[in-house]
Design a protein around this motif. Structure first.
Motif, PDB file in Angstrom:
ATOM      1  N   ASN A  49       0.792  -1.230   0.000  1.00  0.00           N
ATOM      2  CA  ASN A  49       0.000   0.000   0.000  1.00  0.00           C
ATOM      3  C   ASN A  49       0.819   1.272   0.000  1.00  0.00           C
ATOM      4  O   ASN A  49       0.263   2.366  -0.095  1.00  0.00           O
ATOM      5  N   VAL A  67      -0.006   3.521  -2.769  1.00  0.00           N
ATOM      6  CA  VAL A  67      -1.107   4.466  -2.604  1.00  0.00           C
ATOM      7  C   VAL A  67      -0.655   5.664  -1.781  1.00  0.00           C
ATOM      8  O   VAL A  67      -0.920   6.818  -2.129  1.00  0.00           O
ATOM      9  N   ASP A  68       0.057   5.358  -0.714  1.00  0.00           N
ATOM     10  CA  ASP A  68       0.534   6.427   0.160  1.00  0.00           C
ATOM     11  C   ASP A  68       1.374   7.430  -0.631  1.00  0.00           C
ATOM     12  O   ASP A  68       1.193   8.639  -0.526  1.00  0.00           O
ATOM     13  N   THR A  80      -0.475   9.775  -3.154  1.00  0.00           N
ATOM     14  CA  THR A  80      -1.528  10.648  -2.653  1.00  0.00           C
ATOM     15  C   THR A  80      -1.137  12.116  -2.806  1.00  0.00           C
ATOM     16  O   THR A  80      -0.064  12.533  -2.402  1.00  0.00           O
ATOM     17  N   ASP A 129      -7.383  12.989  -0.389  1.00  0.00           N
ATOM     18  CA  ASP A 129      -7.194  11.552  -0.432  1.00  0.00           C
ATOM     19  C   ASP A 129      -7.203  11.076  -1.879  1.00  0.00           C
ATOM     20  O   ASP A 129      -7.365   9.909  -2.159  1.00  0.00           O
ATOM     21  N   THR A 158      -5.430  10.199  -5.384  1.00  0.00           N
ATOM     22  CA  THR A 158      -4.108   9.712  -5.752  1.00  0.00           C
ATOM     23  C   THR A 158      -3.875   9.910  -7.245  1.00  0.00           C
ATOM     24  O   THR A 158      -4.815   9.989  -8.025  1.00  0.00           O
ATOM     25  N   GLU A 211      -3.034   8.302 -10.475  1.00  0.00           N
ATOM     26  CA  GLU A 211      -3.159   6.927 -10.927  1.00  0.00           C
ATOM     27  C   GLU A 211      -1.879   6.444 -11.617  1.00  0.00           C
ATOM     28  O   GLU A 211      -1.217   7.238 -12.298  1.00  0.00           O
ATOM     29  N   PRO A 256      -3.070  -2.742  -5.284  1.00  0.00           N
ATOM     30  CA  PRO A 256      -3.218  -1.304  -5.583  1.00  0.00           C
ATOM     31  C   PRO A 256      -2.670  -0.915  -6.956  1.00  0.00           C
ATOM     32  O   PRO A 256      -2.859   0.208  -7.385  1.00  0.00           O
ATOM     33  N   ASP A 257      -1.983  -1.826  -7.613  1.00  0.00           N
ATOM     34  CA  ASP A 257      -1.335  -1.468  -8.878  1.00  0.00           C
ATOM     35  C   ASP A 257      -2.200  -1.759 -10.090  1.00  0.00           C
ATOM     36  O   ASP A 257      -2.981  -2.697 -10.108  1.00  0.00           O
ATOM     37  N   GLN A 277      -7.887  10.069 -12.728  1.00  0.00           N
ATOM     38  CA  GLN A 277      -8.096  10.740 -11.446  1.00  0.00           C
ATOM     39  C   GLN A 277      -8.202  12.244 -11.673  1.00  0.00           C
ATOM     40  O   GLN A 277      -9.067  12.903 -11.154  1.00  0.00           O
TER      41      GLN A 277
END
Ligand code: AKG
Ligand code: FE
Length: 825
Positions: free
Chosen positions: A261, A264-265, A268, A273, A275, A277, A370-371, A806
């Protein structure tokens, strides 16, 4: 040996935070600054030390080599090998413990409660710092703190106002608006993107390269920090009993999940919140095109190949690579490889995913990848099939629920039609809460439903005070005085909202006491109405307006119009059709209305209820001090005001909603302002930036209209100056984005045919050129594109690779927001 040094502990940052907050309430600004700055520093130190210790211990005691002294594993006997494995684990634990202990002190010192962690995540320390710096006149630091806080709390109205205020102050520079918590990898990336969009390719390369370097170091740190304590989330501490290997598995899989994760962090965007992409791969997409424009074909090739590691089938990239290779020479190009760090990164990430999927299949520990780039076959077939089935089931259930809801809605509607009127009549008539208040007329005597007239709701003195407040505010306020009524040319109209009154009070232009009375009496009416109509859910303020209508003596002759034409408060009355349409621009969310009258020394001006035809009057109410007419805001209650032919008629008009999402924003601001007045500390601070509160204004307040008026006065239409200017302060970026989105929408509308082409070009810029050059050149691919050709190529204006979805969403929503603003005006 005891590696932990109990004396040399780093001061825990939760303690420092508490000290700072305590100092804040004592007004000891220097102490606030010292403690809060140290808290932030120490938090950073704890983070860095933890990451450093885990990383360096991993290097010292990795699991790759056999541990000397345990001996060569004996084939067939697992236990000695096991011991060797666990010995490594023990060594690693020892290493990490002593490393951290040496630098931070006893680990228990730095066990921070979730509540304090949350404050830091919300950047609350900067809210306190902002005030403290301001108080000691360190403006540049105050601005940076305010800006930093606002980044993570973009809905924080007060901070937005503070920032506006700072912007206007002499001595404040644009460069003072720094994000002190900005993360280097993201800063570099965003700067790279900015330059890239401006076609500044050479400098953008530097920033994207910087971003890649920073990314991997941030990733390393993020991953190391994942190796923390086991989070029992969802497990009952008492019931959790796992054997050695299950316990190790549970913890390790949690760690791996956390590590995955980090993607994602790291992706961001600051203060949100949202992200970016496909974040890491997109770096190489930007890079390849920037290098190409800088005519560095080696690097362009390296970066395309790197991108292709993630997305080997990306057609455009394959073509770009072919183009670059042809330009540089195939042989030379063949010798250039994708970046080693990325190869390693992908290898490791894929291995982690495999383990995670295994744990998913076998132990049911959920893993959501997450990928975007993971090859499909990494997920085990069985899981894939299971997910497919689950997705289908979910879709079916959603559909079924949708159908059911529709059925229920129709049933409810039908039932409401039958019993609505009746039940409402039965329901009204609850307590009026105060002994003095009397019910003078009910729905029955008013010939309708959801209607009431109450008397003695406020006293003579209170009436006089509010009446005076209205006139003083009109004199002091901006632009109401002498304005013709929006409803009748024979009258003048003046109005003041609660917030406006409080602000005038703050400025000393009206008595603060009267403004407060206005606030309190409106609350009284709200409570009484809520109780009288026996509402099951609370009433919220939608808009509150202290309004006076004055007859213009010389314009009364032959007058036939009303002071306020017949209307309904939440729908558009079409009297010709006996209908009321509940659609914007009507304030459809309004559910109840109340008018609190302040005087009767005027002629005309009676309130009336009518039928939907706007002609047949069903009841008349004579205004008088302390009288309230309350009614449902819908089609059941068309109403109006008869002409005021002499004197001034004053009243507080109140509209309420049952939907908390439509609570008046101004009301919240007014409450905050009042709170501020009542805190002794703030007496001297009234005109400066607002204070942080232990519980800052909720950042997830839904957007509601700021100022609304029953019927917008032409001159007063810009009743939202605050919001507008605040939006500007919010960053030019946003404005530009929505403009861009609008332009895009316009473009789409205008030339639908051109769109596809333009988009295709935009996504992956050089490909079209490459293809065109190839066909145009006629010869073999290799020799076509020369450096000179490249120069002639049109600048890649619309050349952002992968306009990620996004961002598209962000643009779309800000465009939608501005649409909404327009509607509300
Ligand atoms: O002032 C009154 O009596 C009624 C005003 C009204 O209905 C309105 O402003 O919507
Ligand atoms: Fe009305």
């Amino acid at each position: 040996d005891t590696p932990i040094n109990l004396n040399a502990g780093l001061e825990p940052y939760d303690l420092l935070f508490d000290n700072a907050v305590e100092a804040y309430y004592k007004g000891d600004w220097i102490s606030v600054i010292l403690n809060m700055e140290r808290a932030l520093r120490n938090k950073g130190t704890v983070r860095r030390v933890r990451a450093h210790c885990r990383l360096s211990c991993a290097n010292q005691t990795d699991f790759g080599e056999p541990v000397p002294g345990v001996g060569v594993p004996i084939p067939g006997s697992g236990s000695v090998e096991d011991l060797s494995f666990f010995q490594k684990i023990l060594k690693r634990a020892d290493c990490v413990n002593s490393c951290e202990g040496e630098k931070l002190g006893h680990p228990s010192l730095h066990k921070i409660s979730e509540a304090v962690e949350l404050e830091f995540r919300k950047r609350t320390p900067y809210n306190y710092l902002q005030v403290a710096y301001f108080k000691i006149n360190k403006l540049d630091k105050a601005v940076a703190a305010a800006h930093t806080f606002y980044q993570a709390n973009p809905d924080h109205l007060e901070m937005r106002q503070n920032l506006d205020y700072y912007r206007m102050m002499a001595g404040v520079k644009e460069t003072d608006f720094k994000d002190l918590e900005a993360r280097p990898h993201m800063e570099e990336f965003l700067e790279g993107k900015r330059l890239y969009s401006a076609d500044d390719f050479a400098p953008s390369v530097d920033h994207f390269e910087g971003a890649v370097t920073e990314y991997f170091s941030a990733d390393l740190e993020c991953r190391a920090l994942c190796e923390g304590a086991y989070d029992y989330d969802g497990y009952n501490y008492l019931e959790y009993s796992a054997d050695l290997f299950q316990a190790m598995t549970d913890h390790y899989i949690q760690v791996l999940n956390c590590k995955q994760n980090c993607v994602v962090d790291l992706a961001t965007l600051p203060g949100s919140d949202k992200t970016v992409e496909d974040f890491l791969p997109s770096h190489f997409n930007y890079l390849q095109f920037s290098y190409y424009n800088a005519e560095n074909y080696e690097k362009a090739i390296e970066c395309s190949k790197t991108y292709l590691l993630f997305h080997p089938e990306d057609e455009v990239m394959v073509q770009n690579l072919a183009f670059y290779s042809a330009t540089l020479g195939e042989d030379k190009a063949a010798g250039i490889t994708a970046r080693e760090v990325v190869q390693q990164y992908i290898k490791q990430s894929l291995l982690e995913k495999e383990l995670l999927y295994f744990a998913y299949e076998v132990f049911g520990i959920t893993f959501v990848d997450p990928d975007k780039w993971t090859p499909t076959d990494v997920m085990p077939l069985k899981l894939r099939e299971k997910q497919k089935v689950e997705r289908e089931t979910a879709a079916r259930i959603t559909e079924e629920i949708g159908n059911l809801m529709k059925e229920i809605e129709t049933l409810v509607e039908e039932k409401n039609k039958d019993s609505g009127e009746l039940s409402k009549v039965v329901r009204e008539g609850g307590s009026v809460l105060y002994d003095d208040i009397t019910v003078t007329m009910t729905s029955k005597s008013l010939n309708g439903s959801q209607r009431v007239v109450l008397d003695n709701v406020i006293t003579e003195d209170e009436c006089r005070e509010l009446h005076r407040l209205s006139n003083t505010a009109a004199m002091m306020g901006d632009g109401y005085r002498g304005k013709p009524s929006p409803h009748s040319p024979s009258e003048m109209f003046q109005g003041v909202t609660v917030l406006k009154a409080l602000k005038l009070g703050q400025e000393g232009k009206v008595p603060l006491k009267s403004a407060r009375l206005f606030f309190e009496l409106s609350e009284k009416v709200r409570k009484v109405l809520e109780s009288y109509f026996r509402l099951e859910t609370p009433l919220y303020f939608s808009y509150t307006h202290l309004v006076c209508r004055s007859a213009i003596d010389e314009k009364q002759e032959g007058r036939e119009d009303l002071s306020h034409p017949v209307h309904a408060d939440n729908c558009l009355l079409v009297s010709e059709l006996n209908e009321c349409i509940k659609e914007p621009p009507a304030y459809t969310h309004r559910d109840y209305s109340a008018i609190l009258y302040l005087n009767d020394d005027f002629e005309g001006g009676n309130f009336l209820f009518s039928e939907l035809d706007a002609k047949t009057v069903t009841a008349v109410v004579r205004p008088q001090c302390g009288r309230v007419v309350g009614f449902g805001a819908g089609k059941e209650n068309p109403h109006g005001v008869k002409a005021v032919t002499k004197g001034q008629r004053c009243a507080v008009a109140l509209w309420f909603t049952l939907d908390p999402r439509h609570t008046e924003k101004e009301r919240i601001q007014a409450e905050d302002l009042l709170k501020m007045f009542s805190s002794p500390l703030d007496a001297e601070f009234q005109r400066s930036p607002s204070e942080p509160k232990p519980k800052p204004v909720q950042s997830d307040q839904p957007a509601t209209e700021t100022a609304e008026q029953p019927i917008p006065e032409p001159g007063k239409q810009a009743a939202k100056p605050k919001q507008k200017s605040a939006e500007k302060a919010d960053g030019k970026q946003k404005v530009k984005q929505s403009d861009k989105a609008k332009a895009k929408a316009a473009e789409k509308k205008d030339k639908p045919a051109a769109k596809k082409n333009a988009d295709a070009k935009k996504d992956k810029p050089p490909v079209k050129k490459a293809a065109a050059d190839k066909s145009g050149g006629g010869g073999g691919g290799g020799s076509v594109a020369k450096a000179t050709d490249t120069k002639q190529r049109p600048k890649a204006k619309s050349s952002e690779p992968h306009k990620d979805s996004q961002e598209r969403r962000t643009e779309a929503s800000s465009a939608a927001d501005s649409e909404k603003d327009k509607d509300e005006l």
